[in-house]
Design an enzyme around this catalytic site. Sequence first.
Site, PDB file in Angstrom:
ATOM      1  CG  HIS A   3       5.292   8.126   6.068  1.00  0.00           C
ATOM      2  ND1 HIS A   3       4.310   7.879   6.998  1.00  0.00           N
ATOM      3  CD2 HIS A   3       5.670   6.908   5.610  1.00  0.00           C
ATOM      4  CE1 HIS A   3       4.114   6.566   7.104  1.00  0.00           C
ATOM      5  NE2 HIS A   3       4.951   5.963   6.278  1.00  0.00           N
ATOM      6  NE  ARG A  43      17.503  -3.568  19.575  1.00  0.00           N
ATOM      7  CZ  ARG A  43      18.537  -3.157  20.318  1.00  0.00           C
ATOM      8  NH1 ARG A  43      19.424  -2.316  19.832  1.00  0.00           N
ATOM      9  NH2 ARG A  43      18.688  -3.588  21.540  1.00  0.00           N
ATOM     10  CG  ASP A 101      -0.252  -0.123   2.535  1.00  0.00           C
ATOM     11  OD1 ASP A 101       0.716  -0.912   2.640  1.00  0.00           O
ATOM     12  OD2 ASP A 101      -0.641   0.579   3.485  1.00  0.00           O
ATOM     13  CD  GLU A 152       3.181  -0.764   7.738  1.00  0.00           C
ATOM     14  OE1 GLU A 152       3.323  -0.869   8.973  1.00  0.00           O
ATOM     15  OE2 GLU A 152       3.273   0.331   7.157  1.00  0.00           O
ATOM     16  CD  GLU A 153       2.487   3.496   5.472  1.00  0.00           C
ATOM     17  OE1 GLU A 153       2.406   3.945   6.634  1.00  0.00           O
ATOM     18  OE2 GLU A 153       3.558   3.416   4.845  1.00  0.00           O
TER      19      GLU A 153
HETATM   20 ZN   LIG Z   1       5.145   3.963   6.143  1.00  0.00          ZN
HETATM   21 ZN   LIG Z   2       6.518   1.313   5.262  1.00  0.00          ZN
END
Ligand SMILES: [Zn+2]
Ligand SMILES: [Zn+2]
Length: 389
Positions: free
Chosen positions: A361, A179, A82, A139-140
């Site tokens: 972003h 990590r 997305d 995902e956003e």
């Molecule tokens: Zn993002």
């Molecule tokens: Zn992302």
Amino acid sequence: MPIVNRIAEFHPEITAWRRDLHMHPELQYDVHRTAASVVEKLKAFGCDEVVPGVGRTGVVGVIKGKKPAGSIKVIGMRADMDALPIEEATGLPYKSTIPGKMHACGHDGHTAMLLGAAKYLAETRNFGGTAVVIFQPAEEGGAGGKAMVDDGMMTRFGIEEVYGMHNYPGIPLGEFAIRPGALMAAADHFIIEIEGKGGHAARPHFSVDTVLVGAEIVSALQSIVARNVDPLHSAVISVCLFQAGSTDNVIPQTALLRGTARSLLPEVQDLLETRIREVVEGTANLHGAKANLRYKRSYPVTRNHPDQTDFAASVAREVVGDAKVDTNVNPVMGAEDFSFMLNERPGAFIFVGNGDSAGLHHPAYDFNDGIIPVGSSYWVRLAEKALAA
Ligand SMILES: [Zn+2]
Ligand SMILES: [Zn+2]
């Protein structure tokens, strides 16, 4: 083994896929064109199974190896599809063709790199067991990763371990960072509705001023990170929206605040929620106002499992060399819904350097196509190595 030669040959083709996705960004679960393109390619590569509609608009591809299976039979590798509701300001020849939408987080690159790996894996099949490629929507902020998990993806495809990757501006091109343990924060969201008593701006003593109460709440919330959280722990409280009033001579009846709270440890997350509630209610009471807090826990901490993190780092080192893999990168307070997959199965999330680009972003951000051979080679070697007998 450095960059896989065959992947290097695919570089122009994968770049073309990436730029096509970049020109056609889609939001949240509404990734129909992107998902259709992924399905079409996975079928063309000869994947054994291509399943659309997992977690609404997610796509899963299954590739079976030709060698005897090892101790791990099935791994999942995940990309996100997305874009974001941002007006692109790059001026690139392949910039977004859709007003107000752009791939400003590089998910176009993530999708293209995993497709490149799928093409190679379906062609060569130099592994035992099964490689599962996962393309998720939303995902956003839409928790598409959770939607796929809730749709039974892990059991349906028998996934034993799961891996994810995100590009990272500021990390040099051709380098990886990872990590064990917490890599990205838990992201909670809060909405505070303040109810006071509106009135004439010249007669404040007959009102309960919600602008003042809101301002004091914003200010008092800052004391939580400064005075309540252990200085050696990490936390963020940001108030990002403050709405009140409509003119200059009326004290408004109501005010609205919205913001986010981030943490890396469960006890800090609990502390933030408790203290935000106390501070909001206490400050409102002090002024005779009422405040209603709605607090919602959203994406959990992205917590890498130690063994799989070591394994992912070893794969990254094979691809780019020992000196270019940071295995103790500082955690970041951004959040990732791959966390829902890591809560279901052992695995690891890795950052791959996007070089000196605009930040994620940002309207001037662009995924660096130079990552493609590195990222696709990582996926290919990860599957071949994890699924070796
Ligand atoms: Zn993002
Ligand atoms: Zn992302």
